[in-house]
Write a protein that holds these residues in place. Sequence first.
Motif, short mmCIF file in Angstrom:
data_model
loop_
_atom_site.label_atom_id
_atom_site.label_comp_id
_atom_site.label_asym_id
_atom_site.label_seq_id
_atom_site.Cartn_x
_atom_site.Cartn_y
_atom_site.Cartn_z
N ALA A 71 0.84 -1.21 0.00
CA ALA A 71 0.00 0.00 0.00
C ALA A 71 0.87 1.26 0.00
CB ALA A 71 -0.93 -0.01 1.21
N LYS A 72 1.97 1.23 0.75
CA LYS A 72 2.90 2.37 0.75
C LYS A 72 3.49 2.57 -0.64
CE LYS A 72 4.37 2.11 5.58
NZ LYS A 72 5.51 1.83 6.49
N ILE A 73 3.87 1.47 -1.29
CA ILE A 73 4.42 1.56 -2.65
C ILE A 73 3.39 2.16 -3.59
CG2 ILE A 73 5.20 0.19 -4.64
CD1 ILE A 73 6.42 -1.78 -2.52
N ASP A 74 2.16 1.69 -3.53
CA ASP A 74 1.08 2.20 -4.39
C ASP A 74 0.81 3.68 -4.14
OD1 ASP A 74 0.74 -0.23 -5.66
OD2 ASP A 74 -0.98 -0.83 -4.44
N ALA A 75 1.00 4.12 -2.89
CA ALA A 75 0.77 5.52 -2.53
C ALA A 75 1.98 6.41 -2.83
CB ALA A 75 0.39 5.63 -1.05
N GLY A 76 3.06 5.80 -3.32
CA GLY A 76 4.26 6.57 -3.63
C GLY A 76 5.10 6.94 -2.43
N LYS A 77 4.85 6.28 -1.29
CA LYS A 77 5.63 6.56 -0.08
C LYS A 77 6.95 5.81 -0.15
CE LYS A 77 1.64 7.40 2.85
NZ LYS A 77 0.89 6.95 4.02
N LYS A 78 7.94 6.37 0.50
CA LYS A 78 9.27 5.77 0.49
C LYS A 78 9.40 4.72 1.59
CE LYS A 78 11.64 9.75 -1.46
NZ LYS A 78 12.74 10.72 -1.28
N LEU A 79 10.07 3.60 1.23
CA LEU A 79 10.35 2.54 2.18
C LEU A 79 11.77 2.71 2.71
CD1 LEU A 79 8.97 -0.58 0.26
CD2 LEU A 79 7.79 0.88 1.91
N SER A 80 12.01 2.15 3.86
CA SER A 80 13.33 2.20 4.48
C SER A 80 14.24 1.14 3.86
CB SER A 80 13.18 1.96 5.98
OG SER A 80 14.40 2.15 6.64
N PRO A 81 15.50 1.46 3.60
CA PRO A 81 16.44 0.45 3.09
C PRO A 81 16.53 -0.74 4.05
CG PRO A 81 17.40 2.64 2.94
CD PRO A 81 16.14 2.77 3.74
N VAL A 82 16.97 -1.87 3.54
CA VAL A 82 17.04 -3.07 4.36
C VAL A 82 18.44 -3.26 4.93
CG1 VAL A 82 15.15 -4.17 3.12
CG2 VAL A 82 17.48 -4.64 2.43
N LEU A 83 18.49 -3.98 6.03
CA LEU A 83 19.74 -4.24 6.74
C LEU A 83 20.09 -5.71 6.62
CD1 LEU A 83 18.97 -2.14 9.95
CD2 LEU A 83 20.21 -1.43 7.89
N LEU A 84 21.26 -5.99 6.05
CA LEU A 84 21.66 -7.35 5.74
C LEU A 84 22.98 -7.71 6.40
CD1 LEU A 84 21.04 -7.22 1.87
CD2 LEU A 84 19.44 -8.02 3.63
N VAL A 85 23.07 -8.96 6.86
CA VAL A 85 24.32 -9.50 7.39
C VAL A 85 24.72 -10.66 6.48
CG1 VAL A 85 25.52 -10.48 9.37
CG2 VAL A 85 23.70 -8.79 9.73
N ARG A 86 25.91 -10.53 5.91
CA ARG A 86 26.41 -11.49 4.93
C ARG A 86 26.52 -12.90 5.52
NH1 ARG A 86 30.21 -8.50 3.34
NH2 ARG A 86 29.37 -7.90 1.33
N GLY A 87 26.12 -13.88 4.73
CA GLY A 87 26.28 -15.28 5.11
C GLY A 87 27.66 -15.78 4.75
N LEU A 95 22.60 -15.63 4.18
CA LEU A 95 22.45 -14.20 4.41
C LEU A 95 21.34 -13.99 5.42
CD1 LEU A 95 22.90 -11.17 3.25
CD2 LEU A 95 20.82 -11.68 1.96
N GLN A 96 21.50 -13.03 6.31
CA GLN A 96 20.45 -12.69 7.27
C GLN A 96 19.83 -11.34 6.89
OE1 GLN A 96 19.41 -14.74 9.90
NE2 GLN A 96 20.71 -16.12 8.71
N ILE A 97 18.52 -11.32 6.72
CA ILE A 97 17.83 -10.04 6.57
C ILE A 97 17.55 -9.59 7.99
CG2 ILE A 97 15.83 -8.81 5.66
CD1 ILE A 97 15.57 -10.98 3.52
N ALA A 98 18.44 -8.77 8.52
CA ALA A 98 18.32 -8.34 9.91
C ALA A 98 17.10 -7.45 10.10
CB ALA A 98 19.60 -7.61 10.35
#
Length: 125
Positions: A71-87, A95-98
Amino acid sequence: MAVKWLDDPEDHDYDAAADYLSLISEDNAISATVEALKSAVATQRKAKDILRAACLDLLPATNPRVKTDLAKIDAGKKLSPVLLVRGKVLDGVALQIADGYHRVCASYLTDENTPIPCRLVSWQT
């Protein structure tokens, strides 16, 4: 519709990452890894590649959190970048999607090749 992203993760994303990582690692590694995420240079990875490297299933559009992000994407709102820890593939560690699993899934459902801004670090000890 194209997914829009904030330039930097929000402060609460780091808290969420630490909370998740506390389930799979020791406190000293978590603190150091989260600090490394805060100072990591932003990079971009495709939604499909993040899910594959993390060995995670795609959550459906009916998942409440994915639905909210769609719904945020459809409304043109910005999402927060994701935080990843390498496997470590040679050790069988994925890989961990922290923080950001739902955002990755929502982005994938929009377009599996969506470039997702990430902070990607190795485990810090």
